[in-house]
Design an enzyme around this catalytic site. Sequence first.
Site, short mmCIF file in Angstrom:
data_model
loop_
_atom_site.label_atom_id
_atom_site.label_comp_id
_atom_site.label_asym_id
_atom_site.label_seq_id
_atom_site.Cartn_x
_atom_site.Cartn_y
_atom_site.Cartn_z
N GLU A 1 0.62 -1.16 -0.05
CA GLU A 1 -0.08 0.02 0.15
C GLU A 1 0.94 1.25 0.07
OE1 GLU A 1 -2.87 -0.12 -0.21
OE2 GLU A 1 -3.71 -2.41 0.33
N CYS B 1 -2.24 8.70 2.43
CA CYS B 1 -2.05 7.64 1.06
C CYS B 1 -2.94 8.42 0.54
CB CYS B 1 -2.12 6.81 0.99
SG CYS B 1 -3.29 6.11 2.28
P1 NDP Z 1 8.06 5.47 4.36
O1 NDP Z 1 8.21 4.61 3.14
O2 NDP Z 1 9.96 6.07 4.88
O3 NDP Z 1 8.45 4.48 5.86
C1 NDP Z 1 7.17 3.57 5.33
C2 NDP Z 1 7.85 1.89 6.70
O4 NDP Z 1 8.66 1.89 5.86
C3 NDP Z 1 8.70 2.31 8.23
O5 NDP Z 1 8.70 1.71 9.15
C4 NDP Z 1 10.17 2.55 7.56
O6 NDP Z 1 10.76 2.54 8.49
C5 NDP Z 1 10.13 1.76 6.97
N1 NDP Z 1 10.86 1.22 5.74
C6 NDP Z 1 11.85 2.56 5.57
N2 NDP Z 1 12.95 2.30 4.96
C7 NDP Z 1 13.01 1.16 4.46
C8 NDP Z 1 13.83 -0.27 4.33
N3 NDP Z 1 14.80 0.13 3.34
N4 NDP Z 1 13.48 -1.06 3.79
C9 NDP Z 1 12.68 -1.92 5.05
N5 NDP Z 1 11.78 -0.54 5.23
C10 NDP Z 1 11.65 0.30 5.28
O7 NDP Z 1 7.38 6.27 4.69
P2 NDP Z 1 7.50 7.24 5.12
O8 NDP Z 1 7.89 7.95 7.11
O9 NDP Z 1 8.38 8.46 4.69
O10 NDP Z 1 5.16 7.92 5.29
C11 NDP Z 1 5.21 9.17 4.38
C12 NDP Z 1 5.21 7.50 2.98
O11 NDP Z 1 3.69 6.81 2.56
C13 NDP Z 1 4.02 7.95 1.98
O12 NDP Z 1 4.57 8.55 0.70
C14 NDP Z 1 2.60 8.28 1.95
O13 NDP Z 1 2.02 8.08 0.56
C15 NDP Z 1 3.08 6.48 2.15
N6 NDP Z 1 1.85 6.05 2.72
C16 NDP Z 1 0.95 5.19 1.20
C17 NDP Z 1 -0.46 4.36 2.68
C18 NDP Z 1 -1.24 3.64 1.82
O14 NDP Z 1 -1.97 3.36 2.64
N7 NDP Z 1 -1.09 3.52 0.59
C19 NDP Z 1 -0.45 4.84 4.14
C20 NDP Z 1 0.68 5.92 4.93
C21 NDP Z 1 1.59 6.65 4.00
P3 NDP Z 1 11.25 4.16 9.02
O15 NDP Z 1 10.94 4.70 10.41
O16 NDP Z 1 12.45 3.19 10.16
O17 NDP Z 1 12.19 4.51 8.22
#
Ligand code: NDP
Length: 453
Positions: free
Chosen positions: A227, A261
Site C-alpha cells: 500500500e 495516502c
Molecule cells: P517510508 O516508506 O519511509 O516508511 C514506511 C515504513 O517503511 C516505516 O516503517 C519505515 O521504517 C520503513 N522503511 C523505510 N525504509 C525501509 C527500508 N529500506 N527497508 C524496509 N523498511 C523501510 O514512508 P514515510 O515515513 O516517508 O511515510 C510517508 C509515505 O508513506 C508517503 O509516501 C505515503 O503516501 C505513504 N503512505 C501510504 C499509505 C497507503 O496506505 N498506501 C498510508 C500511509 C503512508 P523507518 O521509520 O524506520 O524508516
Amino acid sequence: MICSTNPATGAELARYDEHSDAHVELTLNAAAQAQRQWACRDIASRAAILPAIARLLRERREQYARLITLEMGKPLAEAQGEIEKCAWTCDHYAQHGPAYLANTPVSSNASDSYIAYDPLGVVLAIMPWNYPFWQFIRFLAPALVAGNGAILKHANNVPQCALALQQLMLDAGVPAGLVGVLLIDAGRVKAVIEDERIAAVTLTGSTAVGKLVAAQAGGVLKKQVLELGGSDPFIVLADADITTAAKTAVKARFGNTGQSCISSKRFIVEASVADAFVAAFTAATRELVMGDPLLPQTTIGPLARPSLVSDLHSQVERSVAAGASVLTGGAPVFGAGCFYPPTILDHVTPQMAVASEETFGPVAAVIRVQDAEQAIALANATEFGLGAALWSGDIARAHRLARQIEAGAVFINGLVASDARLPFGGIKQSGYGRELGAAGAREFTNTKTIWVG
Ligand code: NDP
C-alpha cells in the site's frame, strides 16, 4: 537509538535501544511457534479474540489517542476516531471473517471439490506513522482470523505506539509471541524478510521503499501486499453540488493534516464552476484551526517530522515559481513545532511539483479543465492509482466515467475513505494487493483446491 519526539514542540518523549539480533531471533522463534498452534485452532475460536481487542481499544481510547497525538501530531479528535475505527474493524472481522474465509464449493468433475483458505504463516508488517494504530490493525484483524501470526516493524518515530499495540494484544488474550514487535532500523529489515520464519510481507509506506521491499521479498519469492503513495484526484464536474463538494474537499485534503495516502491532492475542476468551487473551498479552509493538537478546537496539527515540512514547502515554492497562485497558506510557520498551514494553490498545471509529485501534507492543487474528458485524462496522468473522488449530478454518467479512472477505488459524490467492508488498495505506483473486505482477508492465505474423486 529509536526516539519518540513530539512534533508539536520538538520535545523528546522517550528513547529506546534498538532490539539486538538475539532479541530478533527470540521474537521470530516465538511467532513461528505460536502461529503453528494458532493455525490449529478452528476459525471461530480465532475470530473470538477480536471482540476482546475491540473492547480494550474502546476502554483505552483516551490513552491511545493521546499517545498517537503526542507521537505523530494528529488532532486528538482524529486520533480518537482512529481508535474507534480500529475497534469497529475488529468487530467486523469477528462477525464476518469466518464467512470471508469459509470453504467455497465449486462444481467440477470431482465428486466433491471446494476452495479452502489456509494461513500462510508469520507475516512481517512494515507500517507507517500516519495512522499508527489503524494501519496495523486493519492488516492484523483479518490476518489473525485467517490463522496467521505477525511481526510489526513500525515506523521509527512511533515506537511507543508499537509497544502499546504489542501490550494490547497480550492484554486481550492473544497468545504470547503470536504478535511480535521489532524496534529495529530500516537497514535490518532485509534480513527479517529473508528469514525462513517469515512467510510474507505487507508494507504501507512510500513507493520508493515499496520497490526496495518488493525486490527483497521477490528475491526470496515471498508474497507481498504493498500500500504505497497516492496523488488522488478530486474531480468536480459542472453539474456537481458545489457546496457539498467544497465542504468535503476540506476533509478530503486536510484530514490528518494532509498526511494520508488517500487524501485528495489534485482538485480537477471544470472551468465553468471553478470560481464558485475555489471560493467555497478557500473560505471553508480558512476556518481550519492550526495549533496544539491536544486542544479540542484544533483541526490542523503539526506534520509528523521536520523533513515533511521542508519537502512540502519545496513543492509549493517550485509550483509557485512555475506560475501557480497561492490562495491561502503557502509558507511554513517557524518555531519548534513542524507546522505548515493549510494551503491552496490555484491555476496549477500537471507539470508543476504539487501535481506531478505526491504532496504529503496540507497542500491542495487546483487544476482547471475544459470538460469531463479532459478531467479524466488529467486524473489518469499520474504514476499513482490509489483512490479518486468524482463529483457529478449525473450518476449514470459518473458510473461510466468511474470505470475510466485508473485507481483502486472511485468514490462518487463522497469522501474517499477506507472501510472494513470494502477492499482497499491501489494500482500503478500505488502498489498491489488489497486490504479489508473479503479480498483483504484472503491475501495472506493459501487458496487451496481440495478435489475428491
Ligand atoms: P517510508 O516508506 O519511509 O516508511 C514506511 C515504513 O517503511 C516505516 O516503517 C519505515 O521504517 C520503513 N522503511 C523505510 N525504509 C525501509 C527500508 N529500506 N527497508 C524496509 N523498511 C523501510 O514512508 P514515510 O515515513 O516517508 O511515510 C510517508 C509515505 O508513506 C508517503 O509516501 C505515503 O503516501 C505513504 N503512505 C501510504 C499509505 C497507503 O496506505 N498506501 C498510508 C500511509 C503512508 P523507518 O521509520 O524506520 O524508516
